[in-house]
Design a protein around this motif. Structure first.
Motif, PDB file in Angstrom:
ATOM      1  N   UNK A  16     -61.313 -29.189  24.960  1.00  0.00           N
ATOM      2  CA  UNK A  16     -61.179 -27.733  25.036  1.00  0.00           C
ATOM      3  C   UNK A  16     -59.859 -27.321  25.637  1.00  0.00           C
ATOM      4  N   UNK A  17     -59.356 -26.212  25.127  1.00  0.00           N
ATOM      5  CA  UNK A  17     -58.052 -25.693  25.510  1.00  0.00           C
ATOM      6  C   UNK A  17     -58.159 -24.193  25.777  1.00  0.00           C
ATOM      7  N   UNK A  18     -57.264 -23.715  26.598  1.00  0.00           N
ATOM      8  CA  UNK A  18     -57.000 -22.286  26.699  1.00  0.00           C
ATOM      9  C   UNK A  18     -55.543 -22.058  26.311  1.00  0.00           C
ATOM     10  N   UNK A  19     -55.353 -21.144  25.345  1.00  0.00           N
ATOM     11  CA  UNK A  19     -54.022 -20.723  24.938  1.00  0.00           C
ATOM     12  C   UNK A  19     -53.833 -19.276  25.371  1.00  0.00           C
ATOM     13  N   UNK A  20     -52.576 -18.901  25.619  1.00  0.00           N
ATOM     14  CA  UNK A  20     -52.277 -17.539  26.055  1.00  0.00           C
ATOM     15  C   UNK A  20     -51.150 -16.975  25.199  1.00  0.00           C
ATOM     16  N   UNK A  21     -51.240 -15.695  24.932  1.00  0.00           N
ATOM     17  CA  UNK A  21     -50.183 -15.004  24.184  1.00  0.00           C
ATOM     18  C   UNK A  21     -49.791 -13.773  24.964  1.00  0.00           C
ATOM     19  N   UNK A  22     -48.621 -13.837  25.613  1.00  0.00           N
ATOM     20  CA  UNK A  22     -48.087 -12.681  26.316  1.00  0.00           C
ATOM     21  C   UNK A  22     -47.465 -11.729  25.303  1.00  0.00           C
ATOM     22  N   UNK A  23     -47.301 -10.492  25.716  1.00  0.00           N
ATOM     23  CA  UNK A  23     -46.772  -9.479  24.811  1.00  0.00           C
ATOM     24  C   UNK A  23     -45.446  -9.921  24.211  1.00  0.00           C
ATOM     25  N   UNK A  24     -45.359  -9.854  22.880  1.00  0.00           N
ATOM     26  CA  UNK A  24     -44.133 -10.164  22.152  1.00  0.00           C
ATOM     27  C   UNK A  24     -43.716 -11.632  22.277  1.00  0.00           C
ATOM     28  N   UNK A  25     -44.644 -12.490  22.628  1.00  0.00           N
ATOM     29  CA  UNK A  25     -44.327 -13.915  22.706  1.00  0.00           C
ATOM     30  C   UNK A  25     -45.295 -14.704  21.836  1.00  0.00           C
ATOM     31  N   UNK A  26     -44.964 -15.923  21.572  1.00  0.00           N
ATOM     32  CA  UNK A  26     -45.825 -16.764  20.757  1.00  0.00           C
ATOM     33  C   UNK A  26     -46.953 -17.343  21.604  1.00  0.00           C
ATOM     34  N   UNK A  27     -48.001 -17.772  20.926  1.00  0.00           N
ATOM     35  CA  UNK A  27     -49.081 -18.457  21.624  1.00  0.00           C
ATOM     36  C   UNK A  27     -48.553 -19.724  22.276  1.00  0.00           C
ATOM     37  N   UNK A  28     -49.078 -20.020  23.426  1.00  0.00           N
ATOM     38  CA  UNK A  28     -48.691 -21.253  24.102  1.00  0.00           C
ATOM     39  C   UNK A  28     -49.880 -21.783  24.877  1.00  0.00           C
ATOM     40  N   UNK A  29     -49.843 -23.082  25.088  1.00  0.00           N
ATOM     41  CA  UNK A  29     -50.927 -23.711  25.826  1.00  0.00           C
ATOM     42  C   UNK A  29     -50.909 -23.244  27.279  1.00  0.00           C
ATOM     43  N   UNK A  30     -52.075 -22.904  27.794  1.00  0.00           N
ATOM     44  CA  UNK A  30     -52.204 -22.601  29.217  1.00  0.00           C
ATOM     45  C   UNK A  30     -52.717 -23.844  29.940  1.00  0.00           C
ATOM     46  N   UNK A  31     -53.858 -24.351  29.488  1.00  0.00           N
ATOM     47  CA  UNK A  31     -54.347 -25.598  30.061  1.00  0.00           C
ATOM     48  C   UNK A  31     -55.379 -26.226  29.127  1.00  0.00           C
ATOM     49  N   UNK A  32     -55.625 -27.505  29.371  1.00  0.00           N
ATOM     50  CA  UNK A  32     -56.624 -28.231  28.602  1.00  0.00           C
ATOM     51  C   UNK A  32     -57.515 -28.978  29.571  1.00  0.00           C
TER      52      UNK A  32
END
Lengths: 113, 109
Positions: B33-49
């Motif tokens: 399982x993963x959590x990805x985050x997408x900040x405003x005007x940015x691409x999705x990126x891994x937060x943690x796994x």
């Protein structure tokens, strides 16, 4: 190192037209993916490729096709665009045969009129 | 079939308050399982796994196989945490992930 890039950034397209969204990565990742992001529906997988020369269908493949002639490129083609394909499209790649973190491109915002 | 559920589409908290973004999954095997985050005007990126068992930007997530959950938590939310968060499940050997619908977190000053 660019990572993973997509082109174009955005596009407005007339219904019925053909369109190819480009995706290139320089990380030598084996696996690549195409998603569409729609409000309230999250990220849905369109097509994927675990390695060059192979592709597979995701959750919403209808109306889209892909090819994977080499490791770096994974273009997504809409043969005859329809308004329901208006979305933000993200390309992603991952290493270890897909068993690893996905790295995403900046996205392509496509509007089909 | 595997499924990921994020029950909250929108979550709003005040700065300094604790925050928990819920994620439940259904999968018969051993999930990654993963959590990805997408900040405003940015691409999705891994937060943690979950296999890393690390804290990123003050966020942690524990895999609870009994409750089939992978909730994301932070004790003191910051305004810069405002973003869209996606929970994702990677089926072992399949090479593709299933994403939840996402939760938009807003941290108010």
């Amino acid at each position: 190192i660019a990572g993973i890039t997509q082109a174009p950034t955005s596009q407005i397209l007339a219904a019925g037209r053909r369109m190819t969204l480009r995706c290139t990565q320089d990380m030598r990742h084996n696996a690549m993916y195409w998603y569409r992001q729609d409000l309230g529906l999250g990220l849905r997988l369109i097509h994927y490729s675990n390695t060059a020369g192979t592709t597979g269908k995701g959750e919403v493949p209808d109306g889209y096709s892909v090819s994977r002639a080499n490791t770096d490129d994974f273009p997504l083609t809409l043969a005859s665009a329809v308004p329901s394909q208006t979305s933000v499209y993200f390309c992603a790649s991952s290493d270890a045969g897909g068993q690893d973190t996905q790295y995403f491109g900046p996205g392509t915002r496509l509007t089909v009129l | 079939a595997q499924r990921v559920t994020q029950p909250e589409k929108l979550l709003s908290v005040f700065k300094g308050a604790p925050v928990e973004l819920k994620c439940n999954y259904s999968y018969s095997g051993s999930p990654e399982l993963f959590w990805y985050v997408q900040y405003s005007r940015q691409r999705l990126q891994l937060l943690l796994r979950h296999i890393s068992r690390e804290s990123i930007k003050g966020f942690t997530a524990d895999l609870n196989k009994g409750e089939t959950s992978f909730h994301l938590k932070k004790p003191f939310a910051q305004e810069e945490d405002s973003a869209m968060y996606y929970c994702a499940l990677l089926k072992s050997g399949a090479g593709k992930s299933t994403f939840g619908d996402g939760t938009t977190l807003t941290v108010k000053p």
